[in-house]
Design an enzyme around this catalytic site. Sequence first.
Site, PDB file in Angstrom:
ATOM      1  N   HIS A  52       4.534   1.718  -7.858  1.00  0.00           N
ATOM      2  CA  HIS A  52       3.499   0.672  -7.808  1.00  0.00           C
ATOM      3  C   HIS A  52       2.569   0.780  -9.018  1.00  0.00           C
ATOM      4  CE1 HIS A  52       4.156   1.382  -3.333  1.00  0.00           C
ATOM      5  NE2 HIS A  52       4.388   0.089  -3.434  1.00  0.00           N
ATOM      6  N   HIS A 101       2.574   4.583  -4.865  1.00  0.00           N
ATOM      7  CA  HIS A 101       3.200   5.704  -5.581  1.00  0.00           C
ATOM      8  C   HIS A 101       3.370   5.271  -7.032  1.00  0.00           C
ATOM      9  CE1 HIS A 101       6.771   3.261  -5.252  1.00  0.00           C
ATOM     10  NE2 HIS A 101       6.719   3.310  -3.928  1.00  0.00           N
ATOM     11  N   MET A 151      11.529   5.825  -6.334  1.00  0.00           N
ATOM     12  CA  MET A 151      10.298   5.997  -5.553  1.00  0.00           C
ATOM     13  C   MET A 151      10.188   4.905  -4.498  1.00  0.00           C
ATOM     14  SD  MET A 151       7.437   7.586  -7.891  1.00  0.00           S
ATOM     15  CE  MET A 151       7.813   9.022  -8.872  1.00  0.00           C
ATOM     16  N   GLY A 163       0.801  -1.216   0.000  1.00  0.00           N
ATOM     17  CA  GLY A 163       0.000   0.000   0.000  1.00  0.00           C
ATOM     18  C   GLY A 163       0.833   1.265   0.000  1.00  0.00           C
TER      19      GLY A 163
END
Length: 292
Positions: A50, A47, A197, A44
Amino acid sequence: MRATRGSRGGRGLLKRITSVEEMRGEAATLRKAGQVVGLVPTMGYLHEGHLSLIRLARELSDSVVVSVFVNPTQFGPSEDYERYPRDLARDADLAEEAGCDVLFVPGASEMYPDGHATVVHVKGLTDKLCGAFRPGHFDGVCTVVAKLLNIVRPDLAVFGQKDGQQAAVIRRMAADLDMDVSIEIGETVREADGLAMSSRNSYLSPAERADALAISGALTEAKVRYEAGETDPAAVLDGVRSAIEERPSATVQYAAAVDRFTLEDVGVLGPGTMIAVAVRVGGTRLIDNIVL
Ligand code: PAF
């Protein structure tokens, strides 16, 4: 089947499932309908990294399942399980916009009910790099990923190259356990200035964020040196370490040049070598890698 609608511009069709039994049922229905099912496991706080994996799964499959589960068994006792960032409403919207059809959001007791006693351990590959600094971490990752693959039984599952060791370990696990799934690896997504990220970037202060930039800078410089003809891992890794440690808040935990699949140290840099680092920036541990 429980279905909830996205609130911020998703397609409004996202199914949100919390129980293992319902998830199994939904996946079985999709398979029976002849759909190619893709799974993107996540913890979860999604960003762009993902989302690029979800888009890749979307390209490769008819139906995309994204799991959101902050897996307690992959965190050490002094690690950030409790404070790991969470925002499920936002995750649901972003996942849906990126092409997710089913969001699987099990609770910890659903995944690890009383009496749960099995651990999946991949030998060797998990002892080094991050495994040397996070004992038990990959057992937690492999166990939860094996469970997710067993629950969803997807045709393919997508992971990120940013977690380069995790990608190698999961490939090994899937091959060794004869799992009928194709493991796909999506490229690392970076901020405009190069920082890979990560949900953990949200822990960084502005000064630490500036220091963290040295990580991608050092990896890029390593690649430039290799492309200019340097093939000595020690020379390149020394450069990586010193470029990062010039920054006041950064300490290199490891810098290694390994084969991207076997994770064996290489004697000579070459195509397929992964230069991988873990760095503490203030109180935050960041990892990154570059494949030559
Ligand atoms: O990469 C992650 O976010 C996690 O390690 C994974 C694969 C979702 C397992 O919890």
